[in-house]
Scaffold this active site. Structure first.
Site, PDB file in Angstrom:
ATOM      1  N   THR A 223       1.096  -1.405  -0.072  1.00  7.18           N
ATOM      2  CA  THR A 223       0.070  -0.029   0.017  1.00  7.18           C
ATOM      3  C   THR A 223       0.952   1.190   0.042  1.00  7.18           C
ATOM      4  OG1 THR A 223      -1.829  -1.143   1.256  1.00  7.18           O
ATOM      5  CG2 THR A 223      -1.701   1.259   1.414  1.00  7.18           C
ATOM      6  N   GLU A 243      -3.258  -3.092  -7.270  1.00  7.82           N
ATOM      7  CA  GLU A 243      -3.582  -4.136  -6.108  1.00  7.82           C
ATOM      8  C   GLU A 243      -2.657  -4.198  -5.180  1.00  7.82           C
ATOM      9  OE1 GLU A 243      -2.910  -7.609  -4.550  1.00  7.82           O
ATOM     10  OE2 GLU A 243      -3.009  -8.692  -6.489  1.00  7.82           O
ATOM     11  N   CYS A 277      -0.775 -11.940  -1.482  1.00  4.48           N
ATOM     12  CA  CYS A 277      -1.384 -10.769  -1.339  1.00  4.48           C
ATOM     13  C   CYS A 277      -2.801 -11.284  -1.132  1.00  4.48           C
ATOM     14  CB  CYS A 277      -1.719 -10.094  -2.500  1.00  4.48           C
ATOM     15  SG  CYS A 277      -0.226  -9.359  -2.994  1.00  4.48           S
TER      16      CYS A 277
END
Length: 469
Positions: A223, A243, A277
């Site tokens: 992020t 993503e 992820c």
């Protein structure tokens, strides 16, 4: 068929140059990769831009034909690609790992090539006729991760190429060689400069995101890095698919058969040794089945061999890099200090190698503990007991991430009701992390935005145009 060494020879830097890439399982050098600079990146974008119009002009049918031919070439070279991937990333050949990942590359490529995106008539009332269609965006900048470098790279390349874009792809500095090898195989079929690879550090990646001739940026990673991509792309208003990080929650409902779900729970959490992820990263289990789920997971874990990925017996490998290894070690040690009950693992498997950490299940943790609240991205799963379903749902939704989530129950109807209350881009029932090339995938909250796969994925790498009249 090309041998592993022949494939590697295509992409390594000349002797005495470049940066050494090592096998995380053994620490041995695999080869060196060129460290390109911003000037090389600018030249790559210029080449891709010059090739884009003629590539788009080929039309969907011809591009689809070429992309299916590329998939044929990947399948022909699947074994040396899998071996290189295993050596560089660390994942074993067998299980849902290296061979699986290479197979997914050709499968996703064929799906993108064959998916039809029809023009849509929006209004046709005798006075007004409006038709929506999608055109190539231009040059796509693809920035990939180190955990699934080939598969995620293909998620970026396949739809972009299918829609008539050209692609400049920058692989992770941790796993560049396997991506360069994949691109070299693809470029045996594709026209010149339709797909251009660039290697380098974060400065090169930042320039790719901010480049004025890049119309679309696709990024998979943390992020924090995603926020920097957003800032860098602002000047040229590049379209984005991001993503980003996740901390996927799973909720096991009362009455669930623990043994029936244990195998899928295990792989939901520990596929690619937890370095995924959309892996299951925190598990909330109702008090009535809490110990049964723990025991069932412990039994499954005991059957999963870990070691060098080139050993056909192994299905779990090392953590890919030292910085991630240290994160996992730190989070597990912290969990132990807080009274977490270690069910399996709990300390480095140094007898296997420097970066091996065993499957670690830690029970009796709670929200607020770092192993629960922070993304571990490795083989450590916290298990949290709950008694009230509303509390478990609140906990699952309580973090500022929302890539995936799952609900586990012997009653699918009840599970679907719970799933609808979870804040995640994808919610699975009695499974976790399974993906299909026609089912859109993307996150919410700090897990990013934009969709990949299927028709929606094609739209995301194109620009809409409405023709009125």
């Amino acid at each position: 068929m090309t041998e592993y060494t022949d494939l590697l020879e295509r992409v390594v830097a000349p002797d005495g140059t470049g940066r050494t890439v090592s096998d995380p399982a053994t620490g041995e050098a695999i080869g060196a990769v060129l460290e390109q600079d911003v000037e090389a990146l600018d030249a790559a974008v210029a080449r891709a831009k010059a090739a884009q119009r003629s590539w788009a002009a080929l039309g969907h049918a011809k591009r689809s034909e070429l992309l299916n031919a590329v998939a044929d070439r990947i399948e022909a070279e699947s074994e040396p690609l899998a071996e290189l991937l295993s050596r560089e990333q660390g994942k074993p050949l067998n299980g849902p790992n290296a061979r699986f990942e290479v197979g997914a590359c050709s499968a996703w490529l064929r799906a993108a090539a064959d998916t039809v995106l029809e023009a849509e008539t929006l209004v046709d009332d005798g006075q007004t006729r409006a038709v929506l269609s999608y055109k190539a965006a231009g040059v796509v900048g693809a920035i990939g991760p180190w955990n699934w470098p080939l598969m995620i790279g293909m998620w970026q390349m396949a739809p972009s190429l299918r829609m008539g874009n050209t692609v400049v792809i920058k692989p992770s500095s941790n796993t560049p060689l396997s991506v360069l090898a994949l691109v070299s195989i693809m470029n045996e079929v594709l026209p010149a400069d339709v797909l251009v690879p660039v290697t380098g550090n974060r400065t090169v990646g930042a320039r790719l995101a901010a480049h004025p001739d890049v119309a679309k940026v696709m990024f998979t990673g943390s992020t924090a890095a995603g926020r920097e991509i957003i800032k860098g792309s602002a000047a040229n208003l590049a379209r984005l698919t991001l993503e980003l990080g996740g901390n996927d929650a799973g909720i096991v409902l009362p009455g669930t058969d623990a043994k029936a779900i244990a195998q899928d729970l295990f792989w939901g959490a520990f596929i690619n040794t937890g370095q995924t992820c959309a892996a299951l990263k925190r598990l909330y289990v109702h008090d009535s089945v809490y110990e049964q789920v723990i025991d069932a997971l412990k039994e499954v874990t005991a059957t999963m061999p870990m070691g060098n990925g080139l050993d056909e017996a192994n299905v779990l490998g090392p953590i890919q890099n030292k910085s991630q290894f240290d994160i996992v070690v730190g989070l597990v040690e912290d969990a132990k200090s807080r009274g977490g009950r270690v069910i399996t693992g709990g300390s480095p498997a140094s007898e296997l190698g420097a970066l091996f950490y065993p499957v670690t299940i830690v029970a009796d943790l709670k929200d607020g503990d770092p192993l629960v609240d922070e993304e571990q991205f490795g083989p450590a799963l916290p298990i949290i007991r709950y008694t009230e379903l509303d509390d478990a749902i609140a906990s699952a939704n309580g973090l500022d991430v929302g890539l995936g989530a799952s609900v586990w129950s012997s009653d699918p109807a009840v599970a679907r009701e719970v799933a609808a209350r979870l804040e995640a881009g994808t919610v699975w029932i009695n499974q976790h992390g399974t993906l299909h090339p026609m089912a859109p995938f993307g996150g919410v909250k700090a897990s990013g935005y934009g969709l990949e796969f299927g028709v929606e994925g094609l739209k995301s790498v194109a620009v809409p145009q409405v023709i009125n009249g």
